[in-house]
Design a protein around this motif. Structure first.
Motif, mmCIF file in Angstrom:
data_model
loop_
_atom_site.group_PDB
_atom_site.id
_atom_site.type_symbol
_atom_site.label_atom_id
_atom_site.label_comp_id
_atom_site.label_asym_id
_atom_site.label_seq_id
_atom_site.Cartn_x
_atom_site.Cartn_y
_atom_site.Cartn_z
ATOM 1 N N ASP A 124 92.363 49.027 64.052
ATOM 2 C CA ASP A 124 91.606 48.617 62.867
ATOM 3 C C ASP A 124 91.659 47.106 62.662
ATOM 4 O OD1 ASP A 124 94.362 48.798 62.240
ATOM 5 O OD2 ASP A 124 93.868 48.723 60.105
ATOM 6 N N VAL A 125 92.691 46.439 63.215
ATOM 7 C CA VAL A 125 92.791 44.981 63.120
ATOM 8 C C VAL A 125 92.024 44.321 64.258
ATOM 9 C CG1 VAL A 125 94.346 42.997 63.144
ATOM 10 C CG2 VAL A 125 95.017 45.092 61.956
ATOM 11 N N SER A 126 92.240 44.764 65.484
ATOM 12 C CA SER A 126 91.583 44.136 66.639
ATOM 13 C C SER A 126 90.073 44.292 66.580
ATOM 14 C CB SER A 126 92.127 44.736 67.933
ATOM 15 O OG SER A 126 91.891 46.142 67.979
ATOM 16 N N ALA A 127 89.582 45.350 65.951
ATOM 17 C CA ALA A 127 88.135 45.553 65.849
ATOM 18 C C ALA A 127 87.475 44.510 64.967
ATOM 19 C CB ALA A 127 87.839 46.954 65.313
ATOM 20 N N ARG A 128 88.267 43.862 64.109
ATOM 21 C CA ARG A 128 87.718 42.858 63.191
ATOM 22 C C ARG A 128 87.920 41.431 63.691
ATOM 23 N NH1 ARG A 128 90.620 43.081 58.309
ATOM 24 N NH2 ARG A 128 92.220 44.457 59.154
ATOM 25 N N MET A 129 88.425 41.283 64.929
ATOM 26 C CA MET A 129 88.689 39.951 65.469
ATOM 27 C C MET A 129 87.820 39.690 66.693
ATOM 28 S SD MET A 129 92.823 39.462 65.248
ATOM 29 C CE MET A 129 93.041 40.406 66.745
ATOM 30 N N ALA A 130 87.490 38.429 66.884
ATOM 31 C CA ALA A 130 86.835 38.003 68.122
ATOM 32 C C ALA A 130 87.913 37.657 69.147
ATOM 33 C CB ALA A 130 85.950 36.795 67.856
ATOM 34 N N SER A 131 87.517 37.529 70.399
ATOM 35 C CA SER A 131 88.426 37.100 71.459
ATOM 36 C C SER A 131 88.340 35.578 71.542
ATOM 37 C CB SER A 131 88.034 37.754 72.786
ATOM 38 O OG SER A 131 88.850 37.277 73.834
ATOM 39 N N VAL A 132 89.382 34.895 71.102
ATOM 40 C CA VAL A 132 89.357 33.433 70.984
ATOM 41 C C VAL A 132 90.451 32.815 71.841
ATOM 42 C CG1 VAL A 132 89.557 31.467 69.413
ATOM 43 C CG2 VAL A 132 88.432 33.567 68.643
ATOM 44 N N CYS A 133 90.084 31.798 72.621
ATOM 45 C CA CYS A 133 91.074 30.997 73.336
ATOM 46 C C CYS A 133 90.838 29.534 72.976
ATOM 47 C CB CYS A 133 90.994 31.209 74.847
ATOM 48 S SG CYS A 133 89.337 31.095 75.545
ATOM 49 N N ALA A 134 91.861 28.714 73.085
ATOM 50 C CA ALA A 134 91.761 27.322 72.645
ATOM 51 C C ALA A 134 92.514 26.420 73.600
ATOM 52 C CB ALA A 134 92.318 27.166 71.232
ATOM 53 N N ALA A 135 92.017 25.192 73.747
ATOM 54 C CA ALA A 135 92.656 24.232 74.649
ATOM 55 C C ALA A 135 92.319 22.815 74.222
ATOM 56 C CB ALA A 135 92.203 24.455 76.086
ATOM 57 N N ALA A 136 93.274 21.908 74.473
ATOM 58 C CA ALA A 136 93.062 20.468 74.272
ATOM 59 C C ALA A 136 93.216 19.817 75.639
ATOM 60 C CB ALA A 136 94.064 19.908 73.276
ATOM 61 N N PRO A 137 92.109 19.541 76.346
ATOM 62 C CA PRO A 137 92.184 19.091 77.745
ATOM 63 C C PRO A 137 92.648 17.665 77.949
ATOM 64 C CG PRO A 137 89.910 19.160 77.010
ATOM 65 C CD PRO A 137 90.723 19.744 75.900
ATOM 66 N N GLY A 138 92.860 16.899 76.873
ATOM 67 C CA GLY A 138 93.290 15.516 77.037
ATOM 68 C C GLY A 138 92.127 14.593 77.351
ATOM 69 N N VAL A 139 92.442 13.369 77.728
ATOM 70 C CA VAL A 139 91.405 12.369 77.994
ATOM 71 C C VAL A 139 91.525 11.857 79.415
ATOM 72 C CG1 VAL A 139 91.186 11.662 75.585
ATOM 73 C CG2 VAL A 139 92.899 10.559 77.032
ATOM 74 N N LEU A 140 90.426 11.309 79.914
ATOM 75 C CA LEU A 140 90.333 10.858 81.296
ATOM 76 C C LEU A 140 91.429 9.859 81.660
ATOM 77 C CD1 LEU A 140 88.728 10.787 83.972
ATOM 78 C CD2 LEU A 140 87.302 8.993 82.946
ATOM 79 N N GLY A 141 91.743 8.932 80.733
ATOM 80 C CA GLY A 141 92.737 7.905 81.025
ATOM 81 C C GLY A 141 94.140 8.451 81.193
ATOM 82 N N VAL A 142 94.406 9.649 80.684
ATOM 83 C CA VAL A 142 95.734 10.257 80.782
ATOM 84 C C VAL A 142 95.794 11.274 81.909
ATOM 85 C CG1 VAL A 142 97.444 11.668 79.574
ATOM 86 C CG2 VAL A 142 96.206 9.880 78.339
ATOM 87 N N THR A 143 94.757 12.093 82.046
ATOM 88 C CA THR A 143 94.774 13.185 83.015
ATOM 89 C C THR A 143 94.103 12.835 84.338
ATOM 90 O OG1 THR A 143 92.667 14.114 82.238
ATOM 91 C CG2 THR A 143 94.675 14.815 81.099
#
Length: 302
Positions: A124-143
């Motif tokens: 009943d909880v999972s049916a009310r949620m979307a499948s969400v993933c998150a990331a902070a890929p950084g910036v070109l000068g660092v990675t």
């Protein structure tokens, strides 16, 4: 030199008509629609819809105003999401170590990620949620990697129905700093506001619609100087031609002595934290409309 540059469509719209609605909560909602190629070329922005939410600029925003901003942000995002979107990738653009540029990474830290919870929660909880993933890929000068390259790899693996990209913006007016949220269905070019153009994040590059969410964090110093001089000229009865001459002079002097200097408030640490919380709450409400604020907070705490 980019004295008049702004990432906000509402500041660069020129003669493009807008729809303004002042909500009961005191939030001003502005919609700019760029519907043809000629207008897109004139404004230097891709065709699409740009929604701007504005509130008074203060160091502290009442809880009711924060909740209202989150609700309006959630509504704007939901309207841009594909119908029946199930999997969404949220990405925070920018450099976590540079405070005015850390809005994206600090926002994704507060986003409710659920892709790994499949099968771990009651039905009943999972049916009310979307499948969400998150990331902070950084910036070109660092990675050493372009943001678009990193996210393209993620998108190929996850196959999201949509991507939400959060980034700090540059504004034309200092009054817009941390008081304005722009939501656009056009994607985004990381670093464009400070002259550091990278590959755009769009449906074409990532294979899914990209919704850009941004908040102005900086203004060009030349813009502030030019505006101050223009105000003085107007008070002395000067003409528009006089203002243009002074603006050109200011631009030349600032460019020669300071380069593309950008300015941000001294309270930027607190402002970034505040806006990151508002953006994350709005994104959470948009992606999990079946969950209440309390349920989202409980899941975030687990």
């Amino acid at each position: 030199m980019r004295a008049k540059w702004t990432d906000l469509a509402m500041e660069a719209r020129g003669s493009v008509p807008v729809s303004d609605v002042r909500l009961k909560s005191g939030i001003e909602r502005t919609v700019v629609r760029i519907e043809d190629e000629q207008t897109a070329r004139e404004l230097g922005r891709p065709q699409g819809t740009y929604v701007t939410l504005s509130c008074p600029q203060t160091m502290t925003i009442e809880l009711s105003m924060r909740e209202a901003l989150s609700r309006e942000l959630a509504q704007a995002i939901r309207q841009m999401l594909p119908e029946h979107a199930r999997t969404v990738l949220v990405t925070g653009l920018g450099n976590r170590s540079v405070t005015p540029d850390a809005l994206g990474p600090r926002t994704v830290e507060r986003v409710l990620v659920t892709r790994h919870m499949d099968g771990c929660l009651p039905d009943d909880v999972s049916a009310r949620m979307a499948s969400v993933c998150a990331a902070a890929p950084g910036v070109l000068g660092v990675t050493g990697l372009e943001t678009a390259e990193v996210l393209r790899g993620m998108a190929e693996h996850v196959q999201p129905d949509a991507v939400i990209a959060v980034d700090a913006l540059a504004a034309r007016s200092s009054a817009r700093i941390c008081s304005t949220i722009q939501i656009a269905d056009t994607g985004i070019s990381p670093g464009s506001g400070v002259g550091n153009h990278q590959k755009a994040l769009t449906r074409e590059t990532l294979g899914a619609p990209v919704i850009a969410v941004g908040v102005p964090m900086v203004v060009y110093a030349s813009t502030i100087a030019s505006d101050a001089m223009s105000d003085m000229i107007r008070e002395d009865g000067g003409t528009e031609a006089d203002e243009e001459k002074v603006a050109a002079c200011v631009e030349r002097v600032v460019s020669e002595r300071l380069g593309d200097l950008i300015v941000t408030p001294r309270e930027v640490d607190a402002l970034v934290e505040r806006m990151a919380g508002i953006l994350a709450e709005g994104i959470n409400l948009a992606l999990h409309p079946g969950l209440s604020r309390e349920e989202i907070e409980q899941l975030m705490a687990t």
